[in-house]
Design a protein around this motif. Structure first.
Motif, mmCIF file in Angstrom:
data_model
loop_
_atom_site.group_PDB
_atom_site.id
_atom_site.type_symbol
_atom_site.label_atom_id
_atom_site.label_comp_id
_atom_site.label_asym_id
_atom_site.label_seq_id
_atom_site.Cartn_x
_atom_site.Cartn_y
_atom_site.Cartn_z
ATOM 1 N N LEU A 97 0.809 -1.213 0.000
ATOM 2 C CA LEU A 97 0.000 0.000 0.000
ATOM 3 C C LEU A 97 0.848 1.271 0.000
ATOM 4 O O LEU A 97 0.696 2.132 -0.873
ATOM 5 C CB LEU A 97 -0.943 0.002 1.209
ATOM 6 C CG LEU A 97 -1.965 -1.143 1.269
ATOM 7 C CD1 LEU A 97 -2.769 -1.053 2.556
ATOM 8 C CD2 LEU A 97 -2.870 -1.123 0.059
ATOM 9 N N ALA A 98 1.729 1.412 0.992
ATOM 10 C CA ALA A 98 2.482 2.662 1.126
ATOM 11 C C ALA A 98 3.443 2.876 -0.037
ATOM 12 O O ALA A 98 3.576 3.995 -0.543
ATOM 13 C CB ALA A 98 3.250 2.666 2.452
ATOM 14 N N LEU A 99 4.137 1.828 -0.459
ATOM 15 C CA LEU A 99 5.105 1.988 -1.538
ATOM 16 C C LEU A 99 4.451 2.440 -2.850
ATOM 17 O O LEU A 99 4.908 3.415 -3.467
ATOM 18 C CB LEU A 99 5.875 0.672 -1.726
ATOM 19 C CG LEU A 99 7.044 0.692 -2.718
ATOM 20 C CD1 LEU A 99 8.022 1.806 -2.394
ATOM 21 C CD2 LEU A 99 7.756 -0.667 -2.716
ATOM 22 N N PRO A 100 3.366 1.799 -3.323
ATOM 23 C CA PRO A 100 2.685 2.335 -4.517
ATOM 24 C C PRO A 100 2.130 3.741 -4.309
ATOM 25 O O PRO A 100 2.089 4.540 -5.252
ATOM 26 C CB PRO A 100 1.559 1.324 -4.770
ATOM 27 C CG PRO A 100 2.008 0.074 -4.110
ATOM 28 C CD PRO A 100 2.781 0.521 -2.905
ATOM 29 N N MET A 101 1.710 4.067 -3.073
ATOM 30 C CA MET A 101 1.173 5.402 -2.816
ATOM 31 C C MET A 101 2.248 6.470 -2.979
ATOM 32 O O MET A 101 1.951 7.598 -3.404
ATOM 33 C CB MET A 101 0.565 5.461 -1.417
ATOM 34 C CG MET A 101 -0.182 6.743 -1.113
ATOM 35 S SD MET A 101 -1.589 7.042 -2.216
ATOM 36 C CE MET A 101 -2.660 5.663 -1.777
ATOM 37 N N LEU A 102 3.496 6.142 -2.667
ATOM 38 C CA LEU A 102 4.579 7.092 -2.892
ATOM 39 C C LEU A 102 4.722 7.416 -4.375
ATOM 40 O O LEU A 102 5.082 8.541 -4.741
ATOM 41 C CB LEU A 102 5.895 6.524 -2.346
ATOM 42 C CG LEU A 102 5.981 6.354 -0.826
ATOM 43 C CD1 LEU A 102 7.295 5.688 -0.446
ATOM 44 C CD2 LEU A 102 5.833 7.690 -0.117
ATOM 45 N N LEU A 103 4.440 6.451 -5.231
ATOM 46 C CA LEU A 103 4.487 6.686 -6.674
ATOM 47 C C LEU A 103 3.252 7.455 -7.143
ATOM 48 O O LEU A 103 3.344 8.308 -8.029
ATOM 49 C CB LEU A 103 4.599 5.363 -7.418
ATOM 50 C CG LEU A 103 5.847 4.540 -7.101
ATOM 51 C CD1 LEU A 103 5.811 3.208 -7.828
ATOM 52 C CD2 LEU A 103 7.106 5.297 -7.472
ATOM 53 N N ALA A 104 2.095 7.162 -6.545
ATOM 54 C CA ALA A 104 0.887 7.902 -6.903
ATOM 55 C C ALA A 104 1.020 9.374 -6.535
ATOM 56 O O ALA A 104 0.513 10.257 -7.239
ATOM 57 C CB ALA A 104 -0.324 7.291 -6.199
ATOM 58 N N ALA A 105 1.711 9.656 -5.441
ATOM 59 C CA ALA A 105 1.918 11.043 -5.028
ATOM 60 C C ALA A 105 2.676 11.822 -6.089
ATOM 61 O O ALA A 105 2.432 13.016 -6.296
ATOM 62 C CB ALA A 105 2.667 11.085 -3.698
ATOM 63 N N GLU A 106 3.593 11.172 -6.787
ATOM 64 C CA GLU A 106 4.359 11.856 -7.833
ATOM 65 C C GLU A 106 3.444 12.350 -8.941
ATOM 66 O O GLU A 106 3.607 13.469 -9.439
ATOM 67 C CB GLU A 106 5.410 10.911 -8.410
ATOM 68 C CG GLU A 106 6.495 10.525 -7.431
ATOM 69 C CD GLU A 106 7.525 9.603 -8.043
ATOM 70 O OE1 GLU A 106 8.622 9.471 -7.473
ATOM 71 O OE2 GLU A 106 7.244 9.005 -9.103
ATOM 72 N N ARG A 107 2.495 11.536 -9.322
ATOM 73 C CA ARG A 107 1.584 11.914 -10.406
ATOM 74 C C ARG A 107 0.742 13.132 -10.029
ATOM 75 O O ARG A 107 0.583 14.071 -10.818
ATOM 76 C CB ARG A 107 0.689 10.713 -10.749
ATOM 77 C CG ARG A 107 -0.454 11.019 -11.713
ATOM 78 C CD ARG A 107 0.032 11.545 -13.040
ATOM 79 N NE ARG A 107 -1.089 11.753 -13.955
ATOM 80 C CZ ARG A 107 -1.040 12.526 -15.018
ATOM 81 N NH1 ARG A 107 0.064 13.177 -15.326
ATOM 82 N NH2 ARG A 107 -2.095 12.656 -15.794
ATOM 83 N N LEU A 108 0.174 13.142 -8.816
ATOM 84 C CA LEU A 108 -0.681 14.263 -8.416
ATOM 85 C C LEU A 108 0.132 15.545 -8.270
ATOM 86 O O LEU A 108 -0.308 16.618 -8.702
ATOM 87 C CB LEU A 108 -1.393 13.933 -7.108
ATOM 88 C CG LEU A 108 -2.395 14.980 -6.625
ATOM 89 C CD1 LEU A 108 -3.452 15.244 -7.683
ATOM 90 C CD2 LEU A 108 -3.055 14.542 -5.321
#
Length: 400
Positions: free
Chosen positions: A86-97
């Protein structure tokens, strides 16, 4: 300084972002896993999960420690799979936003003529040099060295009692004997997670430096701007783009607390001070740099109050002379509907709006949104405060 139109194109402002730079980004571009808009973050997330989590599950299954076989099997270790799934993919999602919000944001310094004249080249130079900091090879190299020395020098220690046998190993004689899954955890999964997290922390340091340098410019703030921040309100909106990063931080906190609740007989309320500290520190890391604009806001507000105060005094004097003075000249203009009264009301509204100008760029809603983003992953743990019977009784009472 009187604002002047300047035809200098805001190229650096239109192209600036915190997240589309650095050696790893260029490598992902060559591999076809990233573009300038950082689309396809889900595909990148699958790749990092495939490296960080899938081998742990496969090896733990082979070793018989996936669901049972030890006191803390992998699939019952909440901290482990919340961190890597969960947290690791969310760090990548944060880059997009952040990329989507940041790209158009900095051009507003010029579009709104907050930066004008001779300050425009300085503004462009600040963004260009900040871009070079982000694109340099040495920060990510230092992070990589750190995670393989100080960061992951020993096997990852979760929050649970270390005397328990776990999927990653067992402690004997004060030393951890790692399983095969534990070796992968120590050599690949933990360093990968720490690298992505520390890479974000470096970006936040750059964010602080950028806000400080921009706040030193001769900014042409408008005290009457309806955002009540002199025209800088877009920076408050930009700060909300970091919400996925705070969600990732909240997931880490939730996993860490959950392991202590389920394996060490802790209670959620035992961590209220820790949660309050995490909220304060992480939200401050995002919005505190915006406080560097407060001196400019205070100066603009003071100058605005002085200027509009003088204007209001002159207008009120003229209004009294014309309509209320004993020696007022005769006029055939009807009092009802006169433009003088409407202008006086408009002037009063403008002055009232000026007094509402904030001395900070961000507003309360931005702070609330970031705090909610961080605490949201922790909220399911509220269920641990009730037994099954208590929970069912509460649900029945709500429904009936």
């Amino acid at each position: 300084m009187t604002p002047q139109h300047d035809a200098t194109p805001p190229d650096a402002a239109n192209a600036f972002s915190l997240v589309d730079a650095g050696p790893l980004f260029r490598l992902l571009q060559r591999l076809g896993l990233a573009d300038r808009e950082l689309e396809g973050w889900g595909r990148r997330g699958l790749w990092v999960v495939a490296l960080a989590w899938v081998p742990l599950a496969v090896i733990s299954g082979v070793e018989g420690r996936l669901w049972d076989g030890c006191e803390v099997p992998l699939l019952r270790d909440i901290d482990a799979y919340t961190r890597f799934l969960l947290a690791l993919p969310m760090l990548l999602a944060a880059e997009r936003l952040v990329q989507m919000r940041m790209r158009p944001a900095f051009a507003k310094f010029i579009d709104r003529r907050i930066v004008v004249g001779a300050d425009i080249p300085r503004f462009q130079a600040i963004l260009a040099s900040t871009r070079r900091w982000l694109d340099a090879w040495w920060p990510e190299l230092l992070i990589l060295v750190f995670v393989y020395t100080l960061g992951a020098g020993g096997l990852w220690e979760p929050a649970i009692d270390t005397d328990l046998s776990a999927w990653y190993g067992v402690r004997r004689g004060g030393e951890m004997e790692a399983s095969m899954a534990g070796h992968w955890l120590n050599l690949v999964s933990v360093p990968m997670f720490q690298f992505f997290l520390l890479r974000w922390y470096y970006r936040l340091l750059v964010w602080w430096a950028l806000m400080w340098r921009l706040s030193r410019l001769d900014l042409q703030l408008q005290p009457l701007h309806p955002d009540h921040a002199g025209g800088l309100g877009f920076l408050s909106q930009l700060s909300r783009a970091f919400a996925p990063l705070l969600v990732a931080q909240g997931i880490l906190a939730a996993g860490w607390i959950a392991d202590q609740i389920f394996f060490s007989d802790a209670r959620l309320l035992d961590f209220k001070l820790e949660l309050a500290a995490v909220v304060a520190v992480t939200v401050a890391a995002i919005v505190a740099p915006l406080l560097m604009f407060s001196p400019a806001l205070a100066d603009a507000r003071q100058r605005g109050l002085g200027s509009y105060g003088n204007l209001s005094m002159r207008y009120a004097a003229e209004f009294n002379r014309r309509w209320l003075g004993t020696g007022a000249p005769a006029t055939d203009e009807p009092l009802l509907g006169t433009a003088d009264i409407q202008s006086l009301a408009d002037l009063g509204n403008a002055y009232a709006n000026l007094k509402q100008m904030r001395l900070v760029v961000f507003d309360r809603s931005a702070l609330t949104a970031l705090a909610i983003a961080l605490l949201l992953p922790v909220t399911p743990l509220v269920l641990t405060m009730f037994s099954v019977d208590e929970l069912m009784n509460k649900l029945v009472s709500i429904l009936l």
